[in-house]
Scaffold this motif. Structure first.
Motif, PDB file in Angstrom:
ATOM      1  N   SER A 177      -6.458 -58.652 -19.540  1.00  0.00           N
ATOM      2  CA  SER A 177      -7.017 -57.549 -19.143  1.00  0.00           C
ATOM      3  C   SER A 177      -7.690 -56.696 -20.308  1.00  0.00           C
ATOM      4  CB  SER A 177      -6.507 -56.670 -17.891  1.00  0.00           C
ATOM      5  OG  SER A 177      -5.382 -55.886 -18.721  1.00  0.00           O
ATOM      6  N   VAL A 178      -6.963 -56.586 -21.219  1.00  0.00           N
ATOM      7  CA  VAL A 178      -7.503 -56.017 -22.277  1.00  0.00           C
ATOM      8  C   VAL A 178      -8.858 -56.496 -22.934  1.00  0.00           C
ATOM      9  CG1 VAL A 178      -6.885 -55.448 -24.823  1.00  0.00           C
ATOM     10  CG2 VAL A 178      -5.188 -55.063 -23.118  1.00  0.00           C
ATOM     11  N   GLY A 179      -8.871 -57.800 -22.946  1.00  0.00           N
ATOM     12  CA  GLY A 179      -9.876 -58.281 -23.616  1.00  0.00           C
ATOM     13  C   GLY A 179     -11.194 -58.441 -22.596  1.00  0.00           C
ATOM     14  N   GLU A 180     -10.929 -58.221 -21.141  1.00  0.00           N
ATOM     15  CA  GLU A 180     -11.906 -58.314 -20.391  1.00  0.00           C
ATOM     16  C   GLU A 180     -12.472 -57.023 -20.144  1.00  0.00           C
ATOM     17  OE1 GLU A 180     -13.377 -60.659 -18.547  1.00  0.00           O
ATOM     18  OE2 GLU A 180     -12.162 -62.433 -19.383  1.00  0.00           O
ATOM     19  N   SER A 181     -11.722 -55.898 -19.788  1.00  0.00           N
ATOM     20  CA  SER A 181     -12.171 -54.636 -19.468  1.00  0.00           C
ATOM     21  C   SER A 181     -11.030 -53.667 -20.191  1.00  0.00           C
ATOM     22  CB  SER A 181     -12.356 -54.559 -18.170  1.00  0.00           C
ATOM     23  OG  SER A 181     -12.592 -53.111 -17.834  1.00  0.00           O
ATOM     24  N   PRO A 182     -11.259 -53.421 -21.405  1.00  0.00           N
ATOM     25  CA  PRO A 182     -10.562 -52.412 -21.918  1.00  0.00           C
ATOM     26  C   PRO A 182     -10.321 -50.961 -21.251  1.00  0.00           C
ATOM     27  CG  PRO A 182     -12.060 -52.678 -23.479  1.00  0.00           C
ATOM     28  CD  PRO A 182     -12.095 -53.714 -22.161  1.00  0.00           C
ATOM     29  N   VAL A 183     -11.374 -50.504 -20.427  1.00  0.00           N
ATOM     30  CA  VAL A 183     -11.384 -49.300 -19.874  1.00  0.00           C
ATOM     31  C   VAL A 183     -10.538 -49.414 -18.786  1.00  0.00           C
ATOM     32  CG1 VAL A 183     -12.749 -47.620 -18.625  1.00  0.00           C
ATOM     33  CG2 VAL A 183     -13.780 -49.233 -20.229  1.00  0.00           C
ATOM     34  N   THR A 184     -10.480 -50.457 -18.006  1.00  0.00           N
ATOM     35  CA  THR A 184      -9.542 -50.709 -16.849  1.00  0.00           C
ATOM     36  C   THR A 184      -7.858 -50.928 -17.444  1.00  0.00           C
ATOM     37  OG1 THR A 184     -11.291 -51.840 -15.730  1.00  0.00           O
ATOM     38  CG2 THR A 184      -9.007 -52.426 -14.824  1.00  0.00           C
TER      39      THR A 184
ATOM     40  N   ALA B  46      -5.057 -48.580 -16.524  1.00  0.00           N
ATOM     41  CA  ALA B  46      -3.772 -48.756 -15.664  1.00  0.00           C
ATOM     42  C   ALA B  46      -2.603 -48.587 -16.819  1.00  0.00           C
ATOM     43  CB  ALA B  46      -3.862 -50.331 -15.539  1.00  0.00           C
ATOM     44  N   GLY B  47      -2.708 -48.042 -17.813  1.00  0.00           N
ATOM     45  CA  GLY B  47      -1.687 -47.409 -18.644  1.00  0.00           C
ATOM     46  C   GLY B  47      -1.222 -48.654 -19.858  1.00  0.00           C
ATOM     47  N   ILE B  48      -1.866 -49.462 -19.940  1.00  0.00           N
ATOM     48  CA  ILE B  48      -1.862 -50.680 -20.905  1.00  0.00           C
ATOM     49  C   ILE B  48      -2.011 -50.190 -22.323  1.00  0.00           C
ATOM     50  CG2 ILE B  48      -2.073 -52.870 -21.585  1.00  0.00           C
ATOM     51  CD1 ILE B  48      -2.620 -53.460 -18.514  1.00  0.00           C
ATOM     52  N   ASN B  49      -1.008 -50.409 -23.128  1.00  0.00           N
ATOM     53  CA  ASN B  49      -1.325 -50.071 -24.653  1.00  0.00           C
ATOM     54  C   ASN B  49      -2.317 -50.882 -25.377  1.00  0.00           C
ATOM     55  OD1 ASN B  49      -1.179 -49.342 -27.384  1.00  0.00           O
ATOM     56  ND2 ASN B  49       1.009 -48.873 -27.329  1.00  0.00           N
ATOM     57  N   ILE B  50      -3.443 -50.550 -25.258  1.00  0.00           N
ATOM     58  CA  ILE B  50      -4.637 -51.539 -25.782  1.00  0.00           C
ATOM     59  C   ILE B  50      -4.392 -51.792 -27.160  1.00  0.00           C
ATOM     60  CG2 ILE B  50      -7.020 -51.679 -26.295  1.00  0.00           C
ATOM     61  CD1 ILE B  50      -7.218 -50.995 -23.490  1.00  0.00           C
TER      62      ILE B  50
ATOM     63  N   GLN C 146     -15.737 -43.509  -8.957  1.00  0.00           N
ATOM     64  CA  GLN C 146     -17.171 -43.720  -8.617  1.00  0.00           C
ATOM     65  C   GLN C 146     -17.255 -44.963  -9.353  1.00  0.00           C
ATOM     66  OE1 GLN C 146     -19.491 -40.429  -9.287  1.00  0.00           O
ATOM     67  NE2 GLN C 146     -20.842 -41.185  -8.014  1.00  0.00           N
ATOM     68  N   HIS C 147     -16.861 -45.375 -10.481  1.00  0.00           N
ATOM     69  CA  HIS C 147     -16.995 -46.542 -11.210  1.00  0.00           C
ATOM     70  C   HIS C 147     -15.746 -47.170 -11.078  1.00  0.00           C
ATOM     71  CE1 HIS C 147     -20.829 -45.084 -12.747  1.00  0.00           C
ATOM     72  NE2 HIS C 147     -20.371 -43.956 -13.059  1.00  0.00           N
ATOM     73  N   TYR C 148     -15.617 -48.196 -10.530  1.00  0.00           N
ATOM     74  CA  TYR C 148     -14.397 -49.109 -10.165  1.00  0.00           C
ATOM     75  C   TYR C 148     -13.959 -49.491 -11.410  1.00  0.00           C
ATOM     76  CZ  TYR C 148     -16.581 -48.950  -5.751  1.00  0.00           C
ATOM     77  OH  TYR C 148     -17.039 -48.504  -4.410  1.00  0.00           O
ATOM     78  N   HIS C 149     -12.426 -49.529 -11.832  1.00  0.00           N
ATOM     79  CA  HIS C 149     -11.814 -50.164 -12.940  1.00  0.00           C
ATOM     80  C   HIS C 149     -11.309 -51.307 -12.359  1.00  0.00           C
ATOM     81  CE1 HIS C 149     -11.457 -45.966 -14.802  1.00  0.00           C
ATOM     82  NE2 HIS C 149     -12.640 -46.383 -15.143  1.00  0.00           N
ATOM     83  N   LEU C 150     -11.874 -52.225 -12.402  1.00  0.00           N
ATOM     84  CA  LEU C 150     -11.500 -53.745 -11.997  1.00  0.00           C
ATOM     85  C   LEU C 150     -12.050 -54.750 -13.063  1.00  0.00           C
ATOM     86  CD1 LEU C 150     -12.654 -53.662  -8.404  1.00  0.00           C
ATOM     87  CD2 LEU C 150     -10.498 -53.444  -9.195  1.00  0.00           C
TER      88      LEU C 150
END
Lengths: 330, 511, 364
Positions: A193-200, A204-208, B88-92
């Motif tokens: 998930s860090v590599g795919e979408s660090p924002v997500t 989610a509280g993951i320490n990037i 609004q912007h999904y975090h997925l």
């Protein structure tokens, strides 16, 4: 039959060079899964190649004849892993903490790593006053094809799968473990998930930062083991700096070829290992050997072009690969 | 009453630089209730809720959960308190399955996907969702992605759910489904906050409506006592006199004729649907609408930057002949002799080159002039100096990187360049966003000058007061459709407010 | 929540608007980071058991103390500078062309072909001109291929250009041992005749003049032409480039053609001037060191003269260091890598300000 035979022999021999590539590729897959594109694999494998030789060499010179091959192997693995991990930490420090461009940092790592390796190799050569190498006993231990004979004698697959050094199996185990780690564990999921979408991941509280550092360090360490394996098996425990050139870069290309999947990395490494030595085993009459040697690079380019033309969602690089993540830039 | 209160906000204040986003807000959120937070763009709804979800911390004020004071410093803290927000912007993560996304970041959880699947199924059954835990996000529709976000929050045991504009991207059928789910949650004694500006939905689903306007708390009403009109009045407030100078051009004539324009984004979602209108030389055509109603796509389609599915955009030349713009690249449009100025919303990402100075940025329009392989720096330099002086841009030199200037000065550089060639068509998107009063008025005057010199100006704006006083006509967009074109001198804020939220001014609209 | 109350020890604040540091300070940080790199560079020298100050002294004297040394240093600097000039437009565009090595080699092959086929029939001036044009064509072709695929399919240009290096070098190996081999079994292409050789000026082949002309050409191209402007805009924001009506794909291909042409020109100079023949080691790694040169000089052509000079001095001087003090010459690569690391890292201190816990943040 003789053609099949030479293909079998080709792949059996390809296992050795393929093992070095396999470690390089698997390490870089782990690194890239965190979103870090470390183009310095070439430099890292170089450093692994020399320090993986120097460590057992020093050990053997210190202990003498009573040196244990097992300890030597462990030392080689540890030394190469450590130097790769340090390089990974340096890469992470510059790109994650200091936020520099990953591409240029990777290129700098290549320059730096090859420089360090050549320097260390030369220095050690001056210190021992000749080739840096190990005793024959050690050489044998490093390239020991330990599988029982009856397995080696299985037609076709026997030679390819069972007539290999211990590092071949270690690399496959590493690939399987990495595969399981990435697909079956929570930490692996978080890393992806860090590599795919660090924002997500951040939301989610993951320490990037932690994930990026650790993945790049361990990945660098694994890649460096590949350099050590090359020196200790293919090169026969002798440091020949020029012969390792390009291996790290092939590993980076292989990561794309195997679509970031460690299991694919195993067979594709052997395949590329075969391409590298095909000119020795399957001779095409009238076709110049020097042009034949280009083959793996041409194949790499074709693979790059084909993968970029296709657009399959499951076979894409980690979505944020090569991009730095700063929370305040959101 | 006291026992029913889930969250209470007291005197919450939040500022960003000199902008007050939330000014002493008090709000109570109750269990078993759907509360709508209503307000225009920029009224501070999302900011307020982000302080509950741990994205921002308030500058001052307190948050109480069931009577006890809490501090929420991260999304994790919010989860721990049972607060979950669906942004609004999904975090997925696109390449993950629904289940993998749902458990992301949960520490106390083993990766046992079958247990996760069971729990997801239980949640879905309870509230009436449909989720396939094994489906990958990239195979999902927008509404399915939203469902995952909601399940994700519920999975973490949220008792208080905040949804930010959840229906903006949904079809009417999907909206109905979502509302059914929300009603089920209400029955389950959850507290639900819905951020929206669609009045029909507010009236359909909520129990109470709290209204914010320009960062201030206006009031809270029981939905059963409210009407669309009464809510609009509270939301937009009384018209404020801005005293923007609005002269009349004697001879407005057609300049840009848009017919049946339809565009689809790369996800296949329709962004503009059969949009038709005419922009006239000598008038400012305002474009009103909730953010994301197709404003950006409209302007980018006209300038040749957005792929067009169908429709026509005709530019009327001085001699009455027309030029079709659909199918042309921006360069082809210029080469066809169609002068167009465009002030895009993303100033540094699209309109300007941040690392370059004013002079080089002026060149962005003129760099190709002349046959020489060298660019001509003299005229852009002269223009830069002119803009610097006339628009009072604060910068040490014309070579100072524009990225380092303040927002107002950046905008002056951009607008100054776009109006410099006196283009027959001038398109502007949120031209005064983030600017102070004086700069805003300077921009209004520049646009009016353009109009009076015979340009067709389009002004995409968010402040209704400004649209009413600056523009001659206002086109209202709602969900990518034209919901009305009104005379700015005769219309009211309320009328536009209603058009913004409903297609054709009818409740529910035509689908 | 318990630990969340603490302020971190160091917080980072992005420098904006009025908070920017002065240009003088920026250069102080950059020069400081270069000095810091040289201090770090002492570590390997110390490990080799030598005195770092003495070693740096030997490096400098080994590169500059005699006219002969200077000539060799300049000879190293010429292709380095040429390759750095070639990749600068690509890097400006954020197109990671690491194939200068291969483009130089391909230019060298094309130029050598002309020399080998026509050196008996054409006099010096037209022959050299033809060789140059062929070299330019070869380099440009080799760069265009990855540029085309990047523009059309977004194919990874880093790996593509790199693989093109190996292919070009492989082709030279084949030529060396095959069609162009001199005495059978030598694997050597015979030296070109005099009419295919560049004349010397001040004892060094005249490539140094050509490359200095190229400095001016590239400087003008990057800063005063429409092409250079397009490159700069694309490097900053592709969206803005599209907004301004630029054809991004074509600019990428064209810039690669330009970059490859310069590399090809360097390849021609190497075979026609420095070496007098073609061999597989013709580029000898300058394609990679050039990346360091280009980045350290912030893509400024004139700064590249200095940086290429410094790296050539370190390169040449370190060979002297090896003979005199037994410090391996590859210390040059290490220092070059450290320089690049420090330069990359120091930008952070230019763009961010650190706020320590306890101190009040200044008004922005």
């Amino acid at each position: 039959m003789s053609f099949l035979n030479s293909v079998v022999l080709l792949f059996a021999a390809a296992g050795a060079y393929g093992t070095a590539l396999m470690f390089g590729t698997i390490g870089e897959i782990l690194t890239e899964k965190s979103g870090n594109l470390n183009l310095g694999v070439e430099g890292i494998m170089y450093m692994g190649g020399i320090f993986g030789l120097i460590a057992p060499n020093m050990y053997e010179m210190a202990v003498g004849d009573s040196a244990s091959p097992f300890v030597a192997i462990i030392l080689a693995i540890l030394a190469s892993f450590a130097v790769g991990a340090i390089a990974g930490a340096l890469f992470s420090f510059i790109t994650v903490t200091l936020r520099a461009n990953q591409n240029v940092t990777g290129l700098a790592m290549t320059t730096f790593g090859t420089g360090v390796a050549k320097f260390a190799g030369e220095l050690r050569r001056m210190q021992v006053g000749g080739y840096v190498t190990l005793s024959n006993k050690m050489k044998f231990a490093f390239d020991k094809h330990f599988m029982p004979d009856f397995l080696k004698k299985i037609p076709v697959i026997g030679k390819i799968l069972f007539d290999q050094s211990e590092f071949f199996y270690l690399a496959i185990i590493a690939a399987v473990l990495l595969h399981l780690f990435l697909t079956k564990t929570k930490t692996g999921l978080y890393l992806r998930s860090v590599g795919e979408s660090p924002v997500t991941a951040d939301a989610a509280g993951i320490n990037i930062t932690k994930y990026k550092y650790l993945a790049t360090m361990i990945g660098g360490g694994i890649s460096a083991i590949g350099g050590m394996v090359y020196t200790m098996t293919t090169a026969g425990c002798v440091w020949i700096e020029a012969s390792l050139a390009g291996t790290g870069w092939l590993a980076v290309a292989l990561v794309i070829f195997c679509t970031w999947r460690p299991i694919n990395g195993t067979w594709s490494s052997v395949l590329f290992g075969a391409l590298m030595i095909m000119y020795l085993r399957i001779i095409i009459k009238g076709f110049p050997i020097e042009l034949y040697k280009i083959l793996p690079y041409v194949v790499t380019i074709v693979v790059l072009v084909i993968t970029s033309m296709k657009n399959i969602k499951d076979k894409q690089p980690p979505a944020s690969l090569g991009l730095n993540y700063f929370r305040e830039d959101r | 009453m006291q026992t029913n209160c889930a969250i209470e906000l007291k005197n919450i204040r939040k500022t960003f630089g000199s902008v007050v986003a939330n000014d002493e807000i008090n709000l109570q959120i109750n269990k078993g209730e759907i509360l709508c937070l209503l307000g225009e763009n920029g009224s501070g709804k999302t900011t307020l809720m982000n302080m509950l979800s741990g994205i921002y911390q308030p500058d001052s004020g307190e948050i109480y959960k069931e009577g006890s004071l809490v501090s929420i410093r991260s999304p994790r803290d919010a989860y721990a308190l049972g607060i979950g927000m669906i942004h609004q912007h999904y975090h997925l993560v696109d390449v993950f399955t629904a289940a993998q996304n749902i458990i992301l970041g949960m520490d106390d959880q083993k990766l046992d996907l079958s247990a996760v699947n069971d729990k997801v199924k239980e949640i879905c059954d309870r509230y009436g969702f449909h989720v396939d835990p094994k489906k990958k996000v990239y195979d999902m529709s927008v509404s399915q992605k939203q469902t995952i976000e909601i399940v994700k929050v519920l999975y973490r045991g949220a008792e208080i759910l905040i949804l930010d504009e959840p229906t903006a991207v949904l079809t009417p059928q999907e909206t109905d489904k979502l509302f059914a789910v929300l009603r089920n949650m209400k029955k389950d004694n959850k507290a639900i906050v819905l951020i929206t500006h669609k009045l029909a939905e507010v009236l359909a689903v909520s129990d109470k409506v709290a209204i914010l306007r320009k960062g201030k708390y206006i009031g809270i009403v029981e939905t059963k006592d409210a009407t669309a009109q009464s809510l609009t009045d509270m939301m937009v407030g009384r018209a404020v006199k801005l005293n923007i100078n609005r002269p009349v051009y004697d001879n407005p004539h057609d300049k840009l004729v848009v017919n049946g324009l339809t565009v689809v984004d790369n996800e296949g979602v329709s962004r503009l649907d059969n949009v038709s209108f005419t922009a006239k030389a000598g008038e400012i055509l305002g474009v009103a609408g909730i953010a994301g109603s197709g404003q950006r796509e409209l302007l980018e389609s006209i300038t040749g930057l957005y792929p067009i599915k169908s429709g026509s955009i005709k530019f009327v030349n001085e001699d009455g002949s027309t030029n079709e713009l659909v199918g042309k690249t921006p360069m082809q449009i210029r080469q066809a002799g169609v002068g167009m100025g465009f002030v895009p919303e993303d100033r540094l990402g699209m309109g300007l080159v941040g690392s370059m100075g004013m002079t080089s940025n002026m060149m962005l329009r003129s760099w190709r002039n002349g046959r020489s392989i060298f660019f001509n720096k003299k005229s852009p330099e002269a223009l830069a100096n002119k803009v610097w002086k006339n628009l009072e841009v604060v910068t040490p030199s014309t070579d100072f990187p524009v990225r380092r200037m303040s927002g107002g000065n950046i905008q002056k550089v951009l607008v100054g360049r776009e109006i410099a060639s006196r283009p027959p068509v001038l398109l502007t998107a949120y031209a005064v966003r983030g600017l102070d009063i004086n700069t805003s008025y300077a921009i209004y005057n520049l646009l009016t000058d353009q109009k009076m010199s015979g340009s067709a100006v389009m002004y995409v704006g968010e402040e209704l007061d400004v649209l009413l006083e600056l523009c001659d006509r206002i086109l209202v967009l709602c969900g990518g459709k034209v919901s009305g074109i009104v005379d700015a001198r005769k219309t009211t804020k309320e009328e536009i407010g209603l058009l913004m939220t409903t297609v054709g001014g009818h409740e529910g609209g035509e689908q | 929540m318990s630990e969340a109350g603490k302020t971190p020890l160091i917080r980072l604040v992005k420098r904006v608007k009025g908070d920017m540091i002065s240009p003088r300070k920026i250069w102080a940080i950059r020069i400081g980071s270069i000095l810091f790199a040289f201090i770090l560079g002492m570590i390997p020298i110390l490990m080799a058991g030598s005195n770092p100050f003495q070693s740096y002294g030997i490096i400098i004297s080994g590169a500059l103390s005699k006219p002969g040394y200077i000539r060799q240093t300049v000879k190293r600097a010429v292709p380095l500078l040429g390759a750095a000039l070639a990749i600068a437009p690509c890097f400006k565009m954020r197109f990671w062309n690491i194939g200068a090595e291969g483009q130089i080699t391909m230019g060298a092959i094309f130029a050598s072909a002309i020399a080998i086929w026509f050196q008996d029939s054409i006099p010096a001036l037209p022959l050299l001109t033809l060789m140059m044009l062929a070299g330019i064509a070869g380099g440009a072709l080799w760069a265009f291929i990855p540029g085309f695929f990047k523009a059309k399919y977004n194919t990874n240009e880093t790996l593509f250009t790199l693989m093109m290096n190996y292919i070009a070098i492989g082709i030279v190996r084949w030529l060396q041992g095959g069609p162009w081999e001199g005495r059978p079994g030598t694997q050597i292409i015979p030296m070109f005749k005099d009419n295919a050789r560049l004349p010397n000026v001040f004892g060094i082949y005249c490539g140094w003049i050509i490359v200095l002309i190229l400095v001016v050409v590239v400087h003008i191209y990057m800063n005063f032409t429409k092409h250079g402007y397009e490159v700069a805009v694309i490097g900053d924001s592709i969206n803005t480039a599209r907004y301004a009506g630029m054809n991004v794909g074509w600019v990428m291909m064209r810039t690669m053609l330009f970059s490859g042409a310069i590399c090809g020109c360097v390849g021609w100079m190497l075979v026609s001037g420095a070496n007098g023949t073609l061999n597989a080691d013709v580029a000898g790694g300058v394609g990679f060191t050039a990346i360091t040169v280009a980045w350290l000089s912030q893509l400024n052509s004139f700064a590249m003269i200095i940086i290429a000079g410094i790296l050539a001095i370190i390169g040449k001087g370190s060979t002297t260091l090896q003979t005199k003090l037994n410090v391996p010459a590859s210390v040059a690569d290490i220092v070059s890598g450290i320089l690049l690391f420090c330069m990359l890292g120091c930008e952070f201190f230019i763009n961010y300000r650190m706020v320590f816990r306890g101190k009040k943040e200044g008004k922005v």
